[in-house]
Design a protein around this motif. Sequence first.
Motif, PDB file in Angstrom:
ATOM      1  N   TRP A  76      20.694   0.233  27.260  1.00 52.34           N
ATOM      2  CA  TRP A  76      21.161   1.587  27.550  1.00 52.34           C
ATOM      3  C   TRP A  76      22.205   2.022  26.531  1.00 52.34           C
ATOM      4  N   TYR A  77      22.075   3.294  26.091  1.00 47.81           N
ATOM      5  CA  TYR A  77      23.020   3.895  25.153  1.00 47.81           C
ATOM      6  C   TYR A  77      23.512   5.223  25.740  1.00 47.81           C
ATOM      7  N   ARG A  78      24.782   5.471  25.567  1.00 51.15           N
ATOM      8  CA  ARG A  78      25.388   6.660  26.182  1.00 51.15           C
ATOM      9  C   ARG A  78      25.258   7.897  25.284  1.00 51.15           C
ATOM     10  N   VAL A  79      24.672   8.941  25.871  1.00 46.04           N
ATOM     11  CA  VAL A  79      24.602  10.247  25.217  1.00 46.04           C
ATOM     12  C   VAL A  79      25.863  11.035  25.518  1.00 46.04           C
ATOM     13  N   THR A  80      26.247  11.058  26.795  1.00 45.18           N
ATOM     14  CA  THR A  80      27.478  11.749  27.173  1.00 45.18           C
ATOM     15  C   THR A  80      28.010  11.222  28.488  1.00 45.18           C
ATOM     16  N   ASP A  81      29.293  11.306  28.635  1.00 47.68           N
ATOM     17  CA  ASP A  81      30.007  11.123  29.893  1.00 47.68           C
ATOM     18  C   ASP A  81      30.986  12.295  29.941  1.00 47.68           C
ATOM     19  N   THR A  82      30.845  13.148  30.927  1.00 45.81           N
ATOM     20  CA  THR A  82      31.635  14.391  30.949  1.00 45.81           C
ATOM     21  C   THR A  82      33.049  14.194  31.468  1.00 45.81           C
ATOM     22  N   SER A  83      33.474  12.965  31.692  1.00 48.43           N
ATOM     23  CA  SER A  83      34.814  12.683  32.206  1.00 48.43           C
ATOM     24  C   SER A  83      35.889  13.263  31.292  1.00 48.43           C
ATOM     25  N   SER A  84      37.066  13.492  31.866  1.00 49.36           N
ATOM     26  CA  SER A  84      38.157  14.122  31.119  1.00 49.36           C
ATOM     27  C   SER A  84      38.612  13.294  29.924  1.00 49.36           C
ATOM     28  N   TRP A  85      38.418  11.954  29.978  1.00 46.34           N
ATOM     29  CA  TRP A  85      38.826  11.112  28.854  1.00 46.34           C
ATOM     30  C   TRP A  85      37.967  11.366  27.615  1.00 46.34           C
ATOM     31  N   ASN A  86      36.834  12.022  27.818  1.00 44.48           N
ATOM     32  CA  ASN A  86      35.856  12.163  26.740  1.00 44.48           C
ATOM     33  C   ASN A  86      35.792  13.598  26.215  1.00 44.48           C
ATOM     34  N   GLU A  87      36.932  14.250  26.142  1.00 42.05           N
ATOM     35  CA  GLU A  87      36.949  15.603  25.588  1.00 42.05           C
ATOM     36  C   GLU A  87      36.963  15.555  24.064  1.00 42.05           C
ATOM     37  N   GLY A  88      36.612  16.701  23.465  1.00 40.96           N
ATOM     38  CA  GLY A  88      36.646  16.809  22.011  1.00 40.96           C
ATOM     39  C   GLY A  88      35.275  17.122  21.455  1.00 40.96           C
ATOM     40  N   PRO A  89      35.155  17.143  20.147  1.00 41.23           N
ATOM     41  CA  PRO A  89      33.882  17.522  19.524  1.00 41.23           C
ATOM     42  C   PRO A  89      32.772  16.493  19.693  1.00 41.23           C
ATOM     43  N   GLU A  90      33.117  15.260  20.079  1.00 38.11           N
ATOM     44  CA  GLU A  90      32.105  14.215  20.229  1.00 38.11           C
ATOM     45  C   GLU A  90      31.866  13.861  21.690  1.00 38.11           C
ATOM     46  N   THR A  91      32.118  14.803  22.587  1.00 39.02           N
ATOM     47  CA  THR A  91      31.850  14.552  24.010  1.00 39.02           C
ATOM     48  C   THR A  91      30.396  14.161  24.231  1.00 39.02           C
ATOM     49  N   ILE A  92      29.523  14.793  23.460  1.00 35.21           N
ATOM     50  CA  ILE A  92      28.115  14.427  23.505  1.00 35.21           C
ATOM     51  C   ILE A  92      27.696  13.997  22.115  1.00 35.21           C
ATOM     52  N   LYS A  93      26.956  12.904  22.045  1.00 36.54           N
ATOM     53  CA  LYS A  93      26.611  12.310  20.767  1.00 36.54           C
ATOM     54  C   LYS A  93      25.336  12.932  20.189  1.00 36.54           C
ATOM     55  N   SER A  94      25.303  13.007  18.879  1.00 40.20           N
ATOM     56  CA  SER A  94      24.100  13.441  18.183  1.00 40.20           C
ATOM     57  C   SER A  94      23.061  12.324  18.240  1.00 40.20           C
ATOM     58  N   PRO A  95      21.771  12.668  18.112  1.00 40.70           N
ATOM     59  CA  PRO A  95      20.736  11.628  18.112  1.00 40.70           C
ATOM     60  C   PRO A  95      21.010  10.563  17.059  1.00 40.70           C
ATOM     61  N   GLY A  96      20.903   9.306  17.463  1.00 43.53           N
ATOM     62  CA  GLY A  96      21.168   8.178  16.584  1.00 43.53           C
ATOM     63  C   GLY A  96      22.604   7.709  16.586  1.00 43.53           C
ATOM     64  N   GLN A  97      23.501   8.498  17.223  1.00 47.59           N
ATOM     65  CA  GLN A  97      24.920   8.147  17.260  1.00 47.59           C
ATOM     66  C   GLN A  97      25.377   7.719  18.657  1.00 47.59           C
ATOM     67  N   GLU A  98      24.441   7.467  19.568  1.00 48.33           N
ATOM     68  CA  GLU A  98      24.791   7.146  20.950  1.00 48.33           C
ATOM     69  C   GLU A  98      25.545   5.813  21.033  1.00 48.33           C
ATOM     70  N   ASP A  99      26.410   5.667  22.041  1.00 46.45           N
ATOM     71  CA  ASP A  99      27.238   4.474  22.230  1.00 46.45           C
ATOM     72  C   ASP A  99      26.462   3.397  23.001  1.00 46.45           C
ATOM     73  N   PHE A 100      26.491   2.173  22.495  1.00 49.13           N
ATOM     74  CA  PHE A 100      25.859   1.054  23.206  1.00 49.13           C
ATOM     75  C   PHE A 100      26.613   0.781  24.513  1.00 49.13           C
ATOM     76  N   ILE A 101      25.838   0.598  25.613  1.00 48.19           N
ATOM     77  CA  ILE A 101      26.436   0.312  26.921  1.00 48.19           C
ATOM     78  C   ILE A 101      26.018  -1.058  27.440  1.00 48.19           C
ATOM     79  N   GLY A 102      24.731  -1.373  27.420  1.00 50.82           N
ATOM     80  CA  GLY A 102      24.274  -2.675  27.905  1.00 50.82           C
ATOM     81  C   GLY A 102      22.909  -2.589  28.543  1.00 50.82           C
ATOM     82  N   GLY A 103      22.506  -3.705  29.157  1.00 52.71           N
ATOM     83  CA  GLY A 103      21.182  -3.779  29.760  1.00 52.71           C
ATOM     84  C   GLY A 103      21.216  -3.641  31.263  1.00 52.71           C
TER      85      GLY A 103
END
Length: 752
Positions: free
Chosen positions: A707-734
Amino acid sequence: MLFLPFIGHAGVNTKGLGASYTDNKQTIEFKIYSENATRIELYLYAQASGADEIERHLLTKNSENIWSISLSVQNLDSRLTSTVYYGYRAWGANWPYQEDWQKGTSVGFISDVDAQGNRFNPNKLLLDPYAKEMSHDYITPQWNDGTVYASGSQYRNIDSAPYAPKGIILTDDAQSYGVKPTRALKDDIIYEVHLRGLTKNDLSIPEQYRGTYKGAALKAAYLADLGITAIEFLPVQETQNDTNDIVESTDGDNYWGYMTLNYFAPDRRYASDQSDGGPTREFKAMVKAFHDHGIKVLVDVVYNHTGEGGAWFAGDSSTYNLYSWRGLDNPTYYSLTSDRQHNWDNTGVGGNYNTYHPVAQDLIIDSLDYWINDLGVDGFRFDLASVLGNTCQHGCFNFDKMDAQNALNRIINEFTERPEWGGYGTDFIAEPWAIGGNSYQVGGFPAGWSEWNGSYRDTLRKDQNQMGLESISLGQLANIFTGSASLYQDDGRKPWNSVNFIVAHDGFTLKDLYSCNSKHNTQAWPFGPSDGGESNNHSWDQGWYNQASAQRQAARNGFALLMLSAGTPMMTGGDEYLRSIQCNNNPYNLDSVANWLNFSWDSAQSNFNIFVKRMLQFRKNHPALRPADFYQSIDTNGNGMEQLRWFMPNGNVANASYFNDTNNHAIAYRIDSSEFSEPTAAIYIAYNGWSDTVNFTLPWPGVGKNWYRVTDTSSWNEGPETIKSPGQEDFIGGEYTSYGLNGRAVLVLIAK
């Protein structure tokens, strides 16, 4: 072929009504319908206002109640060799013709309205309902006395002709509207916006084009870059708005445009080219600009009532405006009370158009045909569309979708609805309610119609903003997230027939929905005052703690869920940068900076704009979010195809008791993307409606996937990278990875 010529219920062929040049512009033919008139005269003018007629001609009536005359251009007065302006005067049973009648007299008058509902008055010059352009509005900065159009003892003898708008006879033009997009409605993202408001305050547009069709055309590239695939304009048919800018006041202003004066003419006020024919040419050029960027053009149409309005005084049946339809044939064009003395009113703005009369229906059909085939429009949103399902002409109202003769079914039967998978056709979208009777019909329209899903809006608003006050179950949320099968599946309709929205022009903006506890419509210009407006908005300012951040988070949640839901999403112009109208939820009369979009953003607005753009792109990249049919799942016996599975936070499959318990506020689901021919193995969406963090145990991502994270809308994740561009998603785990999702947040993962 998009239009099939129609011979109405009464055997009347209304194709060709209006005024047009024929025989290589050697002849002008005038045709108009009236069953109840006893005499109609045509008046020709060399200028739009302030002058007497140049010629007048008596029309003849045929067996179909069509009045007509053909005039040789060569034989017209030399003063009519350029633009020809025209209007009609009509007589009938309540005011029969007498030879000694003169303009401004009462000769022949019997009553303002008779027992059959006739309201003929020859002192009122009437606009052709089929006119392709209007010379001006009924009220203008130069003439603001509306009494000249009224009947009743005080006004019936006033000749309205010097001030009244005239029809303009257009010649054919070669202006192209481009190649129409054939995209399926299920793949559209609709952007609802006011045409003038889109660019009136945009400094990047040359000043002379701001607020015009040409200005809107210059925003096509911006909207395409944002990710919009269909622009839905508030009404662009002629409406009373010429006086909006006289003073900084809302008195009598009509910004939204829901008081239509003519069903064919593009509104002249929105044209930078004010020459005769200019509004039509400029509108078509705008449509082409959008088509060239792959964007459909949808227009909001108002066939449930007209701009003629209702009675001037409560209880008084004599004093009504006579602009066009009412003076030509009141009982044909309007639904009346049983005694025929007043309008029947399901609209709250003056009375119902008689949508069950075959000739009144013909005007709707002919108008739609013109906007589709002559002006290039791709689809329509029908205001208060329940009135088009009425099956009673006078003395009652009854919506019946099964009646094959109502306007709703005629429209679907006589035009080609766009196919499910795309192709040539027209998109038909209803606002499925009106006022009173059985007019609230969300989910109740016939096949072929899509609908503004008011249930989607209310369910999501209540869950986000009124926890503890409103009981919303996870089952209700699951229903709206997957296309509202409870509303549309039993009619054979599909998820995309649900036009999902959280906000629209009518109500709070996205920003204000999550920033205002109640409406504030009494403030001073330019943000008010505006009367009316819904008092129960299911809105909330998100409390006192870290309020601004919480409001932005709530907006991200709502917008993300909208774009992740099966159905056709609609957003409102300005929501891409969190536009605010300072809690005014009924700004119908604000032709001001409050309603005009602003493209000078602060950093928070710019960040939200990035979030919106990437969220739209994510939806486009994943066909699994745009199903043509309702998601399938394995039944209790283990049979069937699984496209979607619901999970409780602990990772177990959600059961009925969990869904139905309104004390539960956290849910997740996994969509098997491989079922939709896309490379991503799966999409996982979790929604935490609680105020505290909830741990979600992630399900199986697929063989060899994580699983890779596209977005988490939580307040800690504000800014221009709140949602990731394709290929830039964050690794989360299985599988079995635990993810702590903050309160009131949405998580989107993809498996790869």
